[in-house]
Design a protein around this motif. Structure first.
Motif, PDB file in Angstrom:
ATOM      1  N   LEU A 305       0.830  -1.210   0.000  1.00 16.23           N
ATOM      2  CA  LEU A 305       0.000   0.000   0.000  1.00 16.23           C
ATOM      3  C   LEU A 305       0.857   1.249   0.000  1.00 16.23           C
ATOM      4  CD1 LEU A 305      -2.745  -1.085   2.555  1.00 16.23           C
ATOM      5  CD2 LEU A 305      -2.983  -0.894   0.076  1.00 16.23           C
ATOM      6  N   GLY A 306       1.953   1.212   0.790  1.00 20.19           N
ATOM      7  CA  GLY A 306       2.834   2.382   0.845  1.00 20.19           C
ATOM      8  C   GLY A 306       3.560   2.626  -0.450  1.00 20.19           C
ATOM      9  N   ALA A 307       3.838   1.550  -1.224  1.00 19.56           N
ATOM     10  CA  ALA A 307       4.535   1.712  -2.504  1.00 19.56           C
ATOM     11  C   ALA A 307       3.614   2.246  -3.587  1.00 19.56           C
ATOM     12  CB  ALA A 307       5.118   0.370  -2.943  1.00 19.56           C
ATOM     13  N   GLY A 308       2.321   2.319  -3.324  1.00 17.69           N
ATOM     14  CA  GLY A 308       1.385   2.866  -4.311  1.00 17.69           C
ATOM     15  C   GLY A 308       1.141   1.954  -5.486  1.00 17.69           C
ATOM     16  N   LEU A 309       1.331   0.640  -5.308  1.00 18.36           N
ATOM     17  CA  LEU A 309       1.089  -0.299  -6.401  1.00 18.36           C
ATOM     18  C   LEU A 309      -0.401  -0.315  -6.750  1.00 18.36           C
ATOM     19  CD1 LEU A 309       3.332  -3.299  -5.286  1.00 18.36           C
ATOM     20  CD2 LEU A 309       3.880  -1.490  -6.911  1.00 18.36           C
ATOM     21  N   ARG A 310      -0.678  -0.209  -8.044  1.00 20.35           N
ATOM     22  CA  ARG A 310      -2.070  -0.217  -8.480  1.00 20.35           C
ATOM     23  C   ARG A 310      -2.523  -1.662  -8.679  1.00 20.35           C
ATOM     24  NH1 ARG A 310      -5.871   3.102 -10.171  1.00 20.35           N
ATOM     25  NH2 ARG A 310      -7.412   2.409 -11.690  1.00 20.35           N
ATOM     26  N   LEU A 311      -3.499  -2.086  -7.871  1.00 20.45           N
ATOM     27  CA  LEU A 311      -3.987  -3.456  -7.949  1.00 20.45           C
ATOM     28  C   LEU A 311      -5.222  -3.520  -8.838  1.00 20.45           C
ATOM     29  CD1 LEU A 311      -3.609  -4.411  -4.183  1.00 20.45           C
ATOM     30  CD2 LEU A 311      -1.998  -4.825  -6.048  1.00 20.45           C
ATOM     31  N   GLU A 312      -5.458  -4.697  -9.350  1.00 17.09           N
ATOM     32  CA  GLU A 312      -6.608  -4.888 -10.236  1.00 17.09           C
ATOM     33  C   GLU A 312      -7.902  -4.728  -9.434  1.00 17.09           C
ATOM     34  OE1 GLU A 312      -8.456  -8.274 -13.254  1.00 17.09           O
ATOM     35  OE2 GLU A 312      -6.539  -8.592 -12.218  1.00 17.09           O
ATOM     36  N   ARG A 313      -8.827  -3.970  -9.997  1.00 19.23           N
ATOM     37  CA  ARG A 313     -10.095  -3.708  -9.308  1.00 19.23           C
ATOM     38  C   ARG A 313     -11.252  -4.275 -10.098  1.00 19.23           C
ATOM     39  NH1 ARG A 313      -9.677   2.396  -6.679  1.00 19.23           N
ATOM     40  NH2 ARG A 313      -7.697   2.061  -5.582  1.00 19.23           N
ATOM     41  N   GLN A 314     -12.342  -4.502  -9.363  1.00 20.39           N
ATOM     42  CA  GLN A 314     -13.547  -5.047  -9.965  1.00 20.39           C
ATOM     43  C   GLN A 314     -14.749  -4.585  -9.141  1.00 20.39           C
ATOM     44  OE1 GLN A 314     -13.207  -9.283  -9.705  1.00 20.39           O
ATOM     45  NE2 GLN A 314     -12.941  -9.300  -7.499  1.00 20.39           N
ATOM     46  N   PRO A 315     -15.941  -4.672  -9.702  1.00 26.97           N
ATOM     47  CA  PRO A 315     -17.131  -4.287  -8.926  1.00 26.97           C
ATOM     48  C   PRO A 315     -17.324  -5.226  -7.731  1.00 26.97           C
ATOM     49  CG  PRO A 315     -17.619  -4.341 -11.277  1.00 26.97           C
ATOM     50  CD  PRO A 315     -16.266  -4.948 -11.107  1.00 26.97           C
ATOM     51  N   VAL A 343     -25.326  -1.791  -3.333  1.00 33.48           N
ATOM     52  CA  VAL A 343     -24.272  -0.861  -2.902  1.00 33.48           C
ATOM     53  C   VAL A 343     -22.943  -1.411  -3.439  1.00 33.48           C
ATOM     54  CG1 VAL A 343     -23.172   0.297  -0.964  1.00 33.48           C
ATOM     55  CG2 VAL A 343     -25.611  -0.294  -0.856  1.00 33.48           C
ATOM     56  N   VAL A 344     -22.589  -0.994  -4.640  1.00 32.98           N
ATOM     57  CA  VAL A 344     -21.440  -1.559  -5.354  1.00 32.98           C
ATOM     58  C   VAL A 344     -20.332  -0.519  -5.437  1.00 32.98           C
ATOM     59  CG1 VAL A 344     -20.635  -2.630  -7.503  1.00 32.98           C
ATOM     60  CG2 VAL A 344     -22.960  -3.059  -6.679  1.00 32.98           C
ATOM     61  N   VAL A 345     -19.107  -0.954  -5.138  1.00 31.37           N
ATOM     62  CA  VAL A 345     -17.937  -0.085  -5.254  1.00 31.37           C
ATOM     63  C   VAL A 345     -16.951  -0.735  -6.220  1.00 31.37           C
ATOM     64  CG1 VAL A 345     -18.208   0.829  -2.933  1.00 31.37           C
ATOM     65  CG2 VAL A 345     -16.745  -1.161  -3.307  1.00 31.37           C
ATOM     66  N   ASP A 346     -16.011   0.050  -6.686  1.00 30.72           N
ATOM     67  CA  ASP A 346     -14.958  -0.442  -7.579  1.00 30.72           C
ATOM     68  C   ASP A 346     -13.698  -0.632  -6.751  1.00 30.72           C
ATOM     69  OD1 ASP A 346     -13.703  -1.245  -9.856  1.00 30.72           O
ATOM     70  OD2 ASP A 346     -13.328   0.759 -10.644  1.00 30.72           O
ATOM     71  N   GLY A 347     -13.320  -1.882  -6.443  1.00 28.39           N
ATOM     72  CA  GLY A 347     -12.196  -2.090  -5.553  1.00 28.39           C
ATOM     73  C   GLY A 347     -11.571  -3.457  -5.702  1.00 28.39           C
ATOM     74  N   THR A 348     -10.559  -3.676  -4.883  1.00 22.61           N
ATOM     75  CA  THR A 348      -9.869  -4.964  -4.825  1.00 22.61           C
ATOM     76  C   THR A 348     -10.536  -5.811  -3.757  1.00 22.61           C
ATOM     77  OG1 THR A 348      -7.817  -3.857  -5.459  1.00 22.61           O
ATOM     78  CG2 THR A 348      -7.632  -6.071  -4.530  1.00 22.61           C
ATOM     79  N   ARG A 349     -11.160  -6.901  -4.175  1.00 22.86           N
ATOM     80  CA  ARG A 349     -12.001  -7.672  -3.263  1.00 22.86           C
ATOM     81  C   ARG A 349     -11.200  -8.189  -2.071  1.00 22.86           C
ATOM     82  NH1 ARG A 349     -16.956  -9.956  -3.785  1.00 22.86           N
ATOM     83  NH2 ARG A 349     -17.445 -11.677  -2.372  1.00 22.86           N
ATOM     84  N   ALA A 350      -9.977  -8.690  -2.307  1.00 25.48           N
ATOM     85  CA  ALA A 350      -9.185  -9.261  -1.214  1.00 25.48           C
ATOM     86  C   ALA A 350      -8.879  -8.202  -0.161  1.00 25.48           C
ATOM     87  CB  ALA A 350      -7.895  -9.860  -1.764  1.00 25.48           C
ATOM     88  N   HIS A 351      -8.596  -6.998  -0.573  1.00 21.65           N
ATOM     89  CA  HIS A 351      -8.291  -5.931   0.384  1.00 21.65           C
ATOM     90  C   HIS A 351      -9.533  -5.514   1.158  1.00 21.65           C
ATOM     91  CE1 HIS A 351      -4.226  -4.415  -1.404  1.00 21.65           C
ATOM     92  NE2 HIS A 351      -4.238  -5.691  -1.128  1.00 21.65           N
ATOM     93  N   LEU A 352     -10.676  -5.444   0.472  1.00 18.98           N
ATOM     94  CA  LEU A 352     -11.906  -5.077   1.165  1.00 18.98           C
ATOM     95  C   LEU A 352     -12.317  -6.170   2.156  1.00 18.98           C
ATOM     96  CD1 LEU A 352     -13.939  -3.468  -1.764  1.00 18.98           C
ATOM     97  CD2 LEU A 352     -12.653  -2.313   0.041  1.00 18.98           C
TER      98      LEU A 352
END
Length: 457
Positions: A305-315, A343-352
């Protein structure tokens, strides 16, 4: 030798040399342009004056030309200032009359105007005259035929003065260019002095000196603004370094505890191996290993998270995610879920999932009898709340719970195996998704609220 040539490449010049060189070129061009325009204006004025006086001389000669017969007369009297070279010539080129300075001389020029009342001006060398002559010619009809009158003025003064004039202008341009280069060089050097000082101070910091601030000049210009920006950057860097040092110290402390416990257990067991219950020792060691693994896993997540790596996101449907996570395993206290649909967001499921797990585990540790989870939408924001009926979080500790490795006294008493990274990781995940995680007011217990942007439909 190649190195010597490289030094003279403009790309390797200092800023002072580049600015000075550009200034010299620009000033030289402008001065040369100005001198050229000035010279052409003076030249034009001189020739205009010659043309006016030549026209006056020619007008007076036309009357004499009409009185000169086919055999001519001895001489013509100069009447216009400077124009004392006078001739009347017929179409065969015979000089019919001339001023005393041209007595017995051939025609000054064989060119003649195209028609009557048309003047011709030219500058040429005339035999017997030391300098070039400015000649004004006009054609006149007389009873004896066409005549051409010439009025000439030597340009000795103009030619002598022109050389001195051009030389003086050249010297003036060279002096002005040199003075401009000197002034620009000194000004740039004075302006760059604070920059050189800042560079030396930054180099000292880079070489290992403690982080301090660079000197801010009192000029109040762009250089001082640059110095202030550098100081702000150094301030942020100093805080980051201090935070990193504290983080490393905390990590060392957190890793030392399970390692020390694990080592102590093994050393005690090895002193009297025949008296030990080795399955019990193995289970205790496995517990410490699990704690180490948990710390390392949390540290890896925070590093990503600190390195700012962009992870793949999905609904991701937060309501469905909450129901699935609550039903995944049994907990110490009941968990109630109230989740709206869609209530749908665009995010990384594992992190959420990790955020929701952290919030549920935290609530479970502190709850007295119940944990409540609610999911709903507020405008264009998805809101997930996790509340418990425990003792709550004091207002002065609401920010501290998000510090790395910071655990409140109650948390240490209830669970000595925590890493102190659950809530900090959850907040960083929320920020990485463009949202927030905070402790909100509650009538009883603690209430943590996660806000994330809704997915655009």
């Amino acid at each position: 030798m190649p190195g010597h040539r490289l030094r003279w490449q403009p790309s390797r010049w200092s800023l002072q040399a580049k600015v000075t060189a550009v200034s010299i070129v620009v000033v030289a061009f402008l001065l040369a342009l100005g001198v050229t325009v000035f010279y052409l204006a003076v030249r034009h004025a001189v020739y205009d004056g010659l043309n006016d006086r030549g026209a006056t001389a020619v007008e007076r000669l036309t009357d004499d030309a009409r009185r000169v017969g086919p055999r001519g007369r001895a001489e013509l009297a100069p009447e216009a200032p400077g124009f004392y070279l006078l001739q009347v010539v017929d179409d065969r080129g015979t000089v019919l009359a001339a001023s005393p300075a041209l007595a017995g001389r051939p025609a000054m020029t064989t060119r003649r105007p195209a028609g009557e009342h048309t003047r011709l001006t030219q500058t040429l060398a005339v035999p017997g005259v030391s300098s070039r002559v400015y000649i004004v010619s006009e054609r006149v009809r007389t009873p004896d035929g066409w005549r051409t009158v010439h009025a000439g003025s030597p340009m000795a003064d103009f030619e002598d003065t022109r050389g001195f004039f051009l030389g003086a202008l050249g010297v003036a341009v060279a002096l002005m260019v040199a003075l401009a280069g000197l002034a620009v060089g000194r000004s740039v050097r004075r302006a760059m002095r604070p920059v050189c000082l800042m560079s030396a101070e930054l180099a000292a910091i880079t070489e290992g000196e403690p982080i301090r601030r660079v000197t801010v000049p009192e000029s109040g210009d762009e250089v001082s603004e640059l110095a202030e920006s550098i100081n702000q950057t150094l301030g942020r860097l100093e805080r980051l370094v201090e935070r990193q040092r504290g983080f490393v110290a905390d990590v060392s402390h957190e890793l030392r505890s399970p390692l020390t416990g694990l080592r102590a257990q093994l050393e005690v067991a090895l002193e009297c191996p025949e008296d030990e219950d080795w399955p019990t020792v193995a289970r205790a060691a496995l517990g410490e290993a699990d704690r180490l693994q948990s710390i390392v896993t949390d540290l890896l997540i925070m590093a990503k998270l600190g390195a700012g790596l962009r992870l793949e996101r999905q609904p991701v449907d937060l309501g469905e995610l909450a129901r699935a996570e609550v039903g995944r395993r049994r907990r110490r206290v009941p968990v109630e879920v109230e989740a709206a649909e869609g209530v749908v967001v665009d995010g990384t499921r594992a992190h959420l999932v990790r955020v929701l797990t952290n919030l549920l585990d935290n609530a479970e540790r502190h709850a007295a009898s119940l944990v409540r989870v609610s999911v709903h939408a507020e405008g264009d924001t998805a809101v997930l709340e996790v509340a418990d009926d425990g003792s709550g979080i004091p207002e002065e500790d609401r920010d501290r719970v998000f510090w790395r490795f910071h655990r409140l006294d109650e948390s240490r008493q209830r669970d000595s195996g925590g890493t102190g990274l659950g809530l900090p990781i959850s907040r960083e995940v929320a920020v990485a998704h463009g949202g927030t995680l905070e402790v909100a007011d509650s009538e009883r217990g603690a209430r943590l609220v996660l806000r994330l942007p809704l997915k655009n439909q």
